[in-house]
Scaffold this motif. Structure first.
Motif, PDB file in Angstrom:
ATOM      1  N   ALA A  19       1.007  -1.217  -0.270  1.00 41.02           N
ATOM      2  CA  ALA A  19      -0.206   0.337   0.273  1.00 41.02           C
ATOM      3  C   ALA A  19       1.061   1.438  -0.077  1.00 41.02           C
ATOM      4  O   ALA A  19       0.436   2.324  -1.012  1.00 41.02           O
ATOM      5  CB  ALA A  19      -0.578  -0.073   1.012  1.00 41.02           C
ATOM      6  N   LEU A  20       1.922   1.755   0.902  1.00 46.32           N
ATOM      7  CA  LEU A  20       2.487   2.622   1.170  1.00 46.32           C
ATOM      8  C   LEU A  20       3.468   3.062  -0.577  1.00 46.32           C
ATOM      9  O   LEU A  20       3.773   4.180  -0.908  1.00 46.32           O
ATOM     10  CB  LEU A  20       4.050   2.228   2.017  1.00 46.32           C
ATOM     11  N   GLU A  21       4.178   1.444  -0.749  1.00 47.07           N
ATOM     12  CA  GLU A  21       4.911   2.014  -2.080  1.00 47.07           C
ATOM     13  C   GLU A  21       3.433   2.481  -3.312  1.00 47.07           C
ATOM     14  O   GLU A  21       3.847   2.766  -4.184  1.00 47.07           O
ATOM     15  CB  GLU A  21       4.940   0.583  -2.942  1.00 47.07           C
ATOM     16  N   ALA A  22       2.573   2.234  -3.168  1.00 49.99           N
ATOM     17  CA  ALA A  22       1.630   2.549  -4.344  1.00 49.99           C
ATOM     18  C   ALA A  22       0.852   3.797  -3.734  1.00 49.99           C
ATOM     19  O   ALA A  22       0.395   4.971  -5.169  1.00 49.99           O
ATOM     20  CB  ALA A  22       0.666   2.074  -4.106  1.00 49.99           C
ATOM     21  N   TRP A  23       0.053   4.494  -2.939  1.00 46.82           N
ATOM     22  CA  TRP A  23       0.536   6.382  -2.348  1.00 46.82           C
ATOM     23  C   TRP A  23       1.031   6.614  -1.600  1.00 46.82           C
ATOM     24  O   TRP A  23       1.033   8.154  -1.716  1.00 46.82           O
ATOM     25  CB  TRP A  23      -0.795   5.864  -1.587  1.00 46.82           C
ATOM     26  N   LEU A  24       2.190   6.112  -1.142  1.00 52.99           N
ATOM     27  CA  LEU A  24       2.818   7.451  -0.564  1.00 52.99           C
ATOM     28  C   LEU A  24       3.846   8.403  -1.563  1.00 52.99           C
ATOM     29  O   LEU A  24       4.275  10.322  -1.126  1.00 52.99           O
ATOM     30  CB  LEU A  24       3.814   6.817   1.016  1.00 52.99           C
ATOM     31  N   LEU A  70      -1.369  12.460   0.794  1.00 55.09           N
ATOM     32  CA  LEU A  70      -2.665  12.399   0.778  1.00 55.09           C
ATOM     33  C   LEU A  70      -3.952  12.046   0.391  1.00 55.09           C
ATOM     34  O   LEU A  70      -5.206  11.273   0.257  1.00 55.09           O
ATOM     35  CB  LEU A  70      -3.581  13.643   1.829  1.00 55.09           C
ATOM     36  N   ALA A  71      -3.864  11.932  -1.165  1.00 49.41           N
ATOM     37  CA  ALA A  71      -4.837  12.568  -2.456  1.00 49.41           C
ATOM     38  C   ALA A  71      -4.862  11.037  -3.389  1.00 49.41           C
ATOM     39  O   ALA A  71      -5.259  10.523  -3.099  1.00 49.41           O
ATOM     40  CB  ALA A  71      -4.681  13.608  -3.252  1.00 49.41           C
ATOM     41  N   ASN A  72      -3.537  10.306  -3.123  1.00 47.80           N
ATOM     42  CA  ASN A  72      -3.009   9.202  -3.162  1.00 47.80           C
ATOM     43  C   ASN A  72      -3.352   8.427  -2.023  1.00 47.80           C
ATOM     44  O   ASN A  72      -4.499   7.287  -2.608  1.00 47.80           O
ATOM     45  CB  ASN A  72      -1.856   9.097  -3.611  1.00 47.80           C
ATOM     46  N   LEU A  73      -3.650   8.481  -1.287  1.00 46.59           N
ATOM     47  CA  LEU A  73      -3.901   7.666  -0.276  1.00 46.59           C
ATOM     48  C   LEU A  73      -5.491   7.463   0.029  1.00 46.59           C
ATOM     49  O   LEU A  73      -6.531   6.506   0.193  1.00 46.59           O
ATOM     50  CB  LEU A  73      -3.744   7.759   1.375  1.00 46.59           C
ATOM     51  N   ALA A  74      -5.970   9.170  -0.400  1.00 45.62           N
ATOM     52  CA  ALA A  74      -7.787   8.581  -1.337  1.00 45.62           C
ATOM     53  C   ALA A  74      -8.431   7.995  -1.757  1.00 45.62           C
ATOM     54  O   ALA A  74      -9.130   6.464  -1.581  1.00 45.62           O
ATOM     55  CB  ALA A  74      -8.144   9.895  -0.996  1.00 45.62           C
ATOM     56  N   SER A  75      -7.398   7.805  -2.687  1.00 50.93           N
ATOM     57  CA  SER A  75      -7.709   6.900  -4.044  1.00 50.93           C
ATOM     58  C   SER A  75      -7.694   5.563  -4.158  1.00 50.93           C
ATOM     59  O   SER A  75      -8.320   4.568  -3.830  1.00 50.93           O
ATOM     60  CB  SER A  75      -6.713   7.548  -5.269  1.00 50.93           C
ATOM     61  N   TYR A  76      -6.787   5.318  -2.719  1.00 50.44           N
ATOM     62  CA  TYR A  76      -6.170   4.047  -3.127  1.00 50.44           C
ATOM     63  C   TYR A  76      -6.862   3.554  -1.370  1.00 50.44           C
ATOM     64  O   TYR A  76      -7.495   2.264  -1.973  1.00 50.44           O
ATOM     65  CB  TYR A  76      -4.592   3.947  -1.714  1.00 50.44           C
ATOM     66  N   VAL A  77      -7.285   4.426  -0.702  1.00 48.70           N
ATOM     67  CA  VAL A  77      -8.794   3.101   0.165  1.00 48.70           C
ATOM     68  C   VAL A  77     -10.260   3.937   0.311  1.00 48.70           C
ATOM     69  O   VAL A  77     -11.207   2.763   0.409  1.00 48.70           O
ATOM     70  CB  VAL A  77      -8.213   3.249   1.650  1.00 48.70           C
ATOM     71  N   GLU A  78     -10.482   4.427  -0.920  1.00 48.39           N
ATOM     72  CA  GLU A  78     -12.294   4.492  -0.933  1.00 48.39           C
ATOM     73  C   GLU A  78     -12.774   3.905  -1.885  1.00 48.39           C
ATOM     74  O   GLU A  78     -11.765   3.428  -2.880  1.00 48.39           O
ATOM     75  CB  GLU A  78     -11.642   6.719  -1.186  1.00 48.39           C
ATOM     76  N   PRO A  79     -13.739   3.697  -1.270  1.00 49.61           N
ATOM     77  CA  PRO A  79     -14.077   2.675  -2.224  1.00 49.61           C
ATOM     78  C   PRO A  79     -14.483   3.200  -3.782  1.00 49.61           C
ATOM     79  O   PRO A  79     -15.003   4.229  -3.306  1.00 49.61           O
ATOM     80  CB  PRO A  79     -16.103   2.072  -1.314  1.00 49.61           C
ATOM     81  N   GLY A  80     -14.770   2.497  -4.283  1.00 50.47           N
ATOM     82  CA  GLY A  80     -15.143   2.329  -5.957  1.00 50.47           C
ATOM     83  C   GLY A  80     -16.268   3.121  -6.292  1.00 50.47           C
ATOM     84  O   GLY A  80     -17.414   2.282  -5.784  1.00 50.47           O
ATOM     85  N   ASP A  81     -16.908   3.301  -7.502  1.00 56.48           N
ATOM     86  CA  ASP A  81     -18.401   3.952  -7.913  1.00 56.48           C
ATOM     87  C   ASP A  81     -18.426   2.354  -8.072  1.00 56.48           C
ATOM     88  O   ASP A  81     -18.375   1.443  -8.929  1.00 56.48           O
ATOM     89  CB  ASP A  81     -18.502   5.061  -8.695  1.00 56.48           C
TER      90      ASP A  81
END
Length: 155
Positions: free
Chosen positions: A27-32, A144-155
């Motif tokens: 996760a950290l590699e993806a969004w941090l 933080l924007a990347n984190l939001a995209s990573y953890v927020e549920p998709g539509d």
């Protein structure tokens, strides 16, 4: 001067989901890494007193030269305090020859329930003087924007 760099964002996910993303290697590699960078974790020990080494590579190093090499920032991050699901405190030391980047920066991730989501506030203290405050806060906001995209549920 006691400089504090700060950014915050309300994320549509539970504090526990965000906490988990702060302590998961993939996760950290993806969004941090902020916009314009990619990251790779070389060492991983997710416990109090443990930590990780992240190699951040600039996608266009001509725009922002690295602290460790022309195209990279290498940072050793320690987990100073872990309080599930409310707080993660990290210490960060850049590997750099330039003394303007020397020292230990403390990054505190506060997670507070806010309605159906979580208010995530990041504060950084002890920031090396070579790191521009506006650029650093923009980078935190990008993460933080990347984190939001990573953890927020998709539509």
């Amino acid at each position: 001067m006691n400089r504090i760099d700060r950014a915050s964002r309300t994320i549509s996910a539970a504090p526990a989901a965000i906490y988990d993303a702060l302590l998961n290697r993939e996760a950290l590699e993806a969004w941090l890494p902020p916009d314009g960078m990619r990251g790779r974790i070389e060492q991983w020990d997710p416990r109090p007193g443990g930590g990780f080494r992240m190699v951040l590579t600039y996608l266009d190093p001509s725009d922002s030269p690295g602290k460790t090499s022309d195209a990279t920032d290498v940072v050793d991050v320690g987990f100073a305090d872990l309080v599930r699901p409310a707080r993660v405190v990290q210490t960060a030391v850049f590997r750099a020859d330039d003394p303007a980047y020397a020292g230990t920066m403390t990054m505190t991730w506060h997670l507070a329930a806010a309605g159906d989501g979580t208010e995530v506030t990041v504060t950084a203290t002890g920031v090396p003087p070579g790191i521009d405050q506006a650029v650093h806060e923009e980078g935190i906001a990008s993460s933080l924007a990347n984190l939001a995209s990573y953890v927020e549920p998709g539509d």
